[in-house]
Design a protein around this motif. Sequence first.
Motif, mmCIF file in Angstrom:
data_model
loop_
_atom_site.group_PDB
_atom_site.id
_atom_site.type_symbol
_atom_site.label_atom_id
_atom_site.label_comp_id
_atom_site.label_asym_id
_atom_site.label_seq_id
_atom_site.Cartn_x
_atom_site.Cartn_y
_atom_site.Cartn_z
ATOM 1 N N ASN A 50 -1.199 3.512 3.760
ATOM 2 C CA ASN A 50 -1.429 2.078 3.634
ATOM 3 C C ASN A 50 -0.195 1.293 4.042
ATOM 4 N N LEU A 51 -0.431 0.196 4.756
ATOM 5 C CA LEU A 51 0.603 -0.788 5.046
ATOM 6 C C LEU A 51 0.270 -2.025 4.222
ATOM 7 N N VAL B 113 -0.240 -0.733 14.237
ATOM 8 C CA VAL B 113 -0.287 0.105 13.033
ATOM 9 C C VAL B 113 -0.791 1.480 13.467
ATOM 10 N N ASN B 114 0.120 2.438 13.496
ATOM 11 C CA ASN B 114 -0.207 3.805 13.915
ATOM 12 C C ASN B 114 0.491 4.776 12.967
ATOM 13 N N MET B 115 0.095 4.710 11.700
ATOM 14 C CA MET B 115 0.756 5.458 10.638
ATOM 15 C C MET B 115 0.043 6.782 10.383
ATOM 16 N N ASN B 116 0.598 7.537 9.461
ATOM 17 C CA ASN B 116 -0.027 8.810 9.111
ATOM 18 C C ASN B 116 -1.432 8.571 8.562
ATOM 19 N N GLY C 17 -4.156 4.080 9.681
ATOM 20 C CA GLY C 17 -3.556 3.448 8.516
ATOM 21 C C GLY C 17 -4.275 2.160 8.158
ATOM 22 N N VAL C 18 -4.429 1.904 6.866
ATOM 23 C CA VAL C 18 -5.138 0.723 6.368
ATOM 24 C C VAL C 18 -4.132 -0.367 6.015
ATOM 25 N N VAL C 19 -4.387 -1.578 6.481
ATOM 26 C CA VAL C 19 -3.547 -2.728 6.155
ATOM 27 C C VAL C 19 -4.105 -3.383 4.896
ATOM 28 N N ASN C 20 -3.352 -3.315 3.813
ATOM 29 C CA ASN C 20 -3.774 -3.862 2.522
ATOM 30 C C ASN C 20 -3.106 -5.219 2.335
ATOM 31 N N THR C 21 -3.915 -6.300 2.355
ATOM 32 C CA THR C 21 -3.318 -7.633 2.269
ATOM 33 C C THR C 21 -3.059 -8.082 0.841
ATOM 34 N N GLY C 22 -3.659 -7.430 -0.155
ATOM 35 C CA GLY C 22 -3.482 -7.859 -1.538
ATOM 36 C C GLY C 22 -3.973 -9.283 -1.725
ATOM 37 N N THR D 125 4.869 3.221 11.899
ATOM 38 C CA THR D 125 4.479 4.630 11.913
ATOM 39 C C THR D 125 4.899 5.260 10.594
ATOM 40 N N GLY D 126 4.524 6.533 10.390
ATOM 41 C CA GLY D 126 4.997 7.262 9.223
ATOM 42 C C GLY D 126 4.140 7.064 7.992
ATOM 43 N N ALA D 127 4.797 7.150 6.823
ATOM 44 C CA ALA D 127 4.121 7.131 5.525
ATOM 45 C C ALA D 127 3.837 5.705 5.063
ATOM 46 N N SER D 128 3.156 5.578 3.904
ATOM 47 C CA SER D 128 2.814 4.263 3.337
ATOM 48 C C SER D 128 4.068 3.441 3.090
ATOM 49 N N LYS D 129 3.959 2.129 3.300
ATOM 50 C CA LYS D 129 5.095 1.235 3.121
ATOM 51 C C LYS D 129 4.602 -0.195 2.980
#
Length: 362
Positions: A246-247, A239-242, A264-269, A217-221
């Motif tokens: 991005n996670l 994933v239930n972020m602001n 929130g978007v999961v960024n795998t890089g 939850t919360g901000a990008s991390k």
Amino acid sequence: MLFRSTIGSVAPTTLGGLFISGNVTLSGAATLTVNNSFRVDSNFTLTLSTGPVNITLASTATGTLRGTVSVAGTFSNDGNLSIGSLASISGAGAFTLGNAATLQLASPDGIVGTGSGNIRVAGTRTLPASANYILNGSSTQSTGTGFPNPITGSLSINNPNTVTLSSGLTLSGVLNLNQGTFNIGSALSLGSVVINRSGGSFSGTPGGSTHYSVNYTGASKSTGTELALSGGTLRRVTVNMNSGTNLTLDASRTVSDTLVLTSGVVNTGTFTLTLNGAVLTGGSSSSYISGKLQRRFTSGGNLLFPIGTASGYLPVTINYASGAGTVTASTTNGDITGTTPNQINLDRKSTRLNSSHTDISR
């Protein structure tokens, strides 16, 4: 009730509130029960003398201790007690924490012996495994060696700096990483635990051999070693972020049971998120995988890949004709190149290509 000076013999009574703003001694043989608010202000001492005088904070009570309580009898907390960094409960008496109570600790030393920490009584300390413990100092803090082991209730790290685990601990309830760094080394073993990570992080890698879940939850991390339990199985990730955050994966990770995408978007890089037969719930323009997503087919059928790029959501539904195997899909800006692997059919109704293309591999 507000006390600023010494009171003689007190009788057993139930109080709505008890506020200490002076050096106060209570004597007699009585138990005072506080139902609502309890407070001892900074630089003052409440002495519960021989008799003894006992204090019990009811389950409905909230306590704020910024001074000192010296106990000859028993101080019991069944509610929510916050003890400041310089405050303590000390004396020859006992301290008892209720089974479902909350204890907030701000001392740099956590819970240790009689000479330091927030709980310094020389008598019996009752600290049940099922209670809720919060470390919320404002400077570097240690847990101390006085915590129960295991903890089956909850442990919360809510310190903007670093909290260091002083000795081996098994946690089988809830771990809340609210802010700061929880330095665990290799001393933390997780049972069937739920990790709620809103702002904090691990330094070190937890151990354990069971299933566990992680909620973001919360901000990008960025993710961390909360997804890398040594010997355990990551069962569920939520994933239930602001909105708009991005996670970012710190490494390739595998989820065995359920992935829930809410916000929130999961960024795998450069890494891959693998669902090893896991159920996928959600997926939308506000929550998807930006990067590589691998899913396992156990038989023929349709599987949704809620993927996209930083530019937007570009989901793909893949029909696997027969058999079992894995498919990895990602979306990349640019023109389509290459060919679709054998046995895979794209459902174009759920695929928006536009100026992007979807890469699929087996």
